[in-house]
Structures are given as structure tokens and as C-alpha cells.
Design an enzyme around this catalytic site. Structure first.
Site, PDB file in Angstrom:
ATOM      1  N   ASP A  96       0.081  12.733 -13.860  1.00  0.00           N
ATOM      2  CA  ASP A  96       0.711  11.997 -12.769  1.00  0.00           C
ATOM      3  C   ASP A  96       2.190  12.346 -12.739  1.00  0.00           C
ATOM      4  OD1 ASP A  96       0.701  10.028 -10.609  1.00  0.00           O
ATOM      5  OD2 ASP A  96       1.908   8.800 -11.951  1.00  0.00           O
ATOM      6  N   SER A  97       2.808  12.130 -11.597  1.00  0.00           N
ATOM      7  CA  SER A  97       4.240  12.384 -11.480  1.00  0.00           C
ATOM      8  C   SER A  97       5.046  11.411 -12.329  1.00  0.00           C
ATOM      9  CB  SER A  97       4.677  12.266 -10.019  1.00  0.00           C
ATOM     10  OG  SER A  97       4.392  10.967  -9.522  1.00  0.00           O
TER      11      SER A  97
ATOM     12  N   CYS B  28      -2.691  11.495  -9.221  1.00  0.00           N
ATOM     13  CA  CYS B  28      -1.486  11.347  -8.403  1.00  0.00           C
ATOM     14  C   CYS B  28      -1.880  11.716  -6.986  1.00  0.00           C
ATOM     15  CB  CYS B  28      -0.383  12.282  -8.921  1.00  0.00           C
ATOM     16  SG  CYS B  28       1.103  12.325  -7.891  1.00  0.00           S
TER      17      CYS B  28
ATOM     18  N   GLU C 159       8.602   2.147 -11.179  1.00  0.00           N
ATOM     19  CA  GLU C 159       9.063   2.997 -12.281  1.00  0.00           C
ATOM     20  C   GLU C 159      10.276   2.393 -12.999  1.00  0.00           C
ATOM     21  OE1 GLU C 159       8.238   6.158 -13.514  1.00  0.00           O
ATOM     22  OE2 GLU C 159       6.463   6.522 -12.281  1.00  0.00           O
TER      23      GLU C 159
ATOM     24  N   CYS D 177      -1.995   5.110  -4.011  1.00  0.00           N
ATOM     25  CA  CYS D 177      -1.026   5.566  -5.007  1.00  0.00           C
ATOM     26  C   CYS D 177      -1.384   4.859  -6.300  1.00  0.00           C
ATOM     27  CB  CYS D 177       0.403   5.238  -4.580  1.00  0.00           C
ATOM     28  SG  CYS D 177       1.643   5.653  -5.836  1.00  0.00           S
TER      29      CYS D 177
ATOM     30  N   HIS E 249       0.334   4.053  -8.716  1.00  0.00           N
ATOM     31  CA  HIS E 249       1.330   3.077  -9.170  1.00  0.00           C
ATOM     32  C   HIS E 249       1.046   1.673  -8.627  1.00  0.00           C
ATOM     33  CE1 HIS E 249       3.656   6.698 -10.083  1.00  0.00           C
ATOM     34  NE2 HIS E 249       4.564   5.959 -10.694  1.00  0.00           N
TER      35      HIS E 249
END
Length: 278
Positions: A11-12, A74, A159, A193, A195
Site C-alpha cells: 500500500d502507499s 491500494c 495517516e 480506499c 484507509h
């Protein structure tokens, strides 16, 4: 017979750990190697070429660690890099390895969740602009009406660890309101996403109770389980010692570990790596 290796999950940043968590729950017997490109995150607003370059560097690094199979957990990388990697980068250099994404498995089942045939998709700017979900869902469920909404501030909020604080509510409600303005018939919202599950509690607080919110973790895990059952030649190349390794391109590994543990559900200890040296 080649040496057996772990399943790579990329993942990023740290969002892919929500997918890895579901995969480990369903397939605990395999070894896993996670790589978060936190040093260059977020990917959502970057160009197609940059996302492809970063993703391909990370995939090659994971191949070098012995991963025969890599999951791009991702959506931005899956939308903007996966096809080029599969069709152009790998055939001549890594013909025996495989890279899978998260968009197609999700598109294959998302239509099963809706009764109105009106679905909302929340994603990064890159995922939304790519149109990948529109194309994939059209292929499997042509009767569905799909409405997209980019949420460019959600990944930075998550993040940075600000997602549980009251200030995050403003931006959660803002993007949800913009999505629901597009259609009053939306009854299912896809978190496109990895996240976004960390915002699930706040998302539900700002939605009518009759709207379903669908994450990708269990969907991708089930799809991987099915893939391995259909590809025994790959399944036999996977190590089964139940090990877990975590790597990040952010040099502050304690900071990564602190936030990553919330995503993965248990404490982790990561190792810094520079994928550009691969």
C-alpha cells in the site's frame, strides 16, 4: 522447484493493513510481507506516471524479497498502475510472478449489496479520476448507477492520526453530503480506499441508518482464497510458517508502528527500507 516465499501486500501507506488483517483472518497459514510506501504517501493526487513508477519500484522490491505473489492493497495503485505492470513491465522480467489488485474483486460483488441499484463510491482523487470503478462495475453489473466522490483530505487525516478527533467530522460530513447530493436513491456506499475503514464510525454517524457501508478487506480476502484454490501452481510456491514481516519507506519506524497497529489490530514492529535501491 523455486524457494517458497511470502505473499506480498503493498500500500502507499498504512491503509493496506486493513486488507492484510482480513486476509490473515481468513488465510492465517501463509507467510506475509507488508510494505507501506509511507515515505512518498499519499499517492491520491499524484500523476499516472509517478504512481506507476512508485508502485513498480515497490513491486520489484517485494519480488526481490522472494514474494511470488503481490497484492496491491491500494486502490490508487490498482487504478493507475496495475494494468501497465501486468501487461508491460512483468512479462519480460517477471513472467512467473503475479500482481493482483483490489478493484476487480470488489466490482465483482458490489452489486450484491444494493436493492436500489444506486451505489456511491468514495475514493482518492486518483481513483475517482481514473474511472476504474465505473468501467469494472459496468462490466459485472451494467444495470447499476454509480456515483463517485473524491475525498482528498481523508488519507492525510488518517495517516497523521487525526481521524478520531472532532476536527475530522467536518471533512467526513462534507464529502458524504456531496456524494448524497448526486442521488437520493443511493443505498450502498463503497469505501474504495483501504484507509477509509478507520473512519467507519464517523462515516456511519453522518449517514442514514438504511445506507450500507462496504469495506474491501473481507472481499479481497475471499477473492484471494478463491484465486489460490484455482491456481495451485501459485499456492504451492507460498511459504506456510505463519510469519508476518512489516516494512516501510518512512525512516521513523516507531511512528509508523504506532499508527499501523490501529489498522492491523495488534502491535507490530517494522523495518525501514529504501525501495529505490532495488
Amino acid at each position: 522447484m523455486k524457494q517458497k516465499g511470502p505473499i506480498g501486500v503493498f500500500d502507499s501507506g498504512i491503509g493496506g493493513l486493513t486488507v492484510l488483517r482480513s486476509i490473515v483472518e481468513q488465510l492465517p497459514q501463509y507467510d506475509y510481507l507488508y510494505l507501506g510506501d509511507n515515505g512518498r504517501a499519499p499517492y491520491g493526487n499524484r500523476s499516472f506516471n509517478t504512481i506507476h513508477q512508485y508502485t513498480w519500484e515497490c513491486v520489484q522490491w517485494m519480488f526481490a524479497q522472494g514474494c511470488p505473489l503481490v497484492i496491491l492493497a491500494c486502490n490508487t495503485a490498482s487504478a493507475k498502475a496495475l494494468r501497465t505492470i501486468q501487461q508491460q513491465d512483468m512479462p519480460g522480467r517477471h513472467p512467473d510472478e503475479r500482481v493482483l489488485g483490489v478493484i476487480r474483486p470488489t466490482a465483482e460483488v458490489i452489486g450484491n449489496y444494493t436493492k436500489t441499484n444506486h451505489i456511491g463510491v468514495l475514493g482518492t482523487t486518483g481513483t475517482v479520476q481514473s474511472g476504474s470503478y465505473l468501467l469494472e462495475i459496468e462490466h459485472f453489473f451494467p444495470e447499476l448507477k454509480v456515483y463517485q466522490q473524491a475525498c482528498p483530505l481523508w488519507v492525510p487525516i488518517i495517516e497523521s492520526g487525526e481521524y478520531l478527533k472532532p476536527g475530522a467530522d467536518y471533512y467526513v460530513k462534507q464529502y458524504l453530503d456531496e456524494l448524497l447530493k448526486q442521488s437520493a436513491d443511493i443505498d450502498t456506499i463503497l469505501l474504495a480506499c483501504t484507509h477509509y475503514p478507520l473512519l467507519l464510525q464517523k462515516i456511519k454517524q453522518h449517514l442514514p441508518e438504511d445506507i450500507k457501508v462496504v469495506g474491501q478487506g473481507d472481499i479481497v480476502a475471499h477473492s484471494l482464497k478463491d484465486y489460490l484454490s484455482r491456481h495451485p501452481e501459485m499456492e504451492q510456491r507460498l511459504a506456510k510458517a505463519g510469519s508476518r514481516q512489516f516494512f516501510t519507506t518512512m525512516d521513523d519506524t516507531p511512528e509508523f508502528d504506532k499508527h499501523a497497529s490501529a489498522f492491523f489490530g495488534t502491535s507490530i514492529q517494522s523495518v525501514y527500507t529504501d525501495v529505490r535501491k532495488c
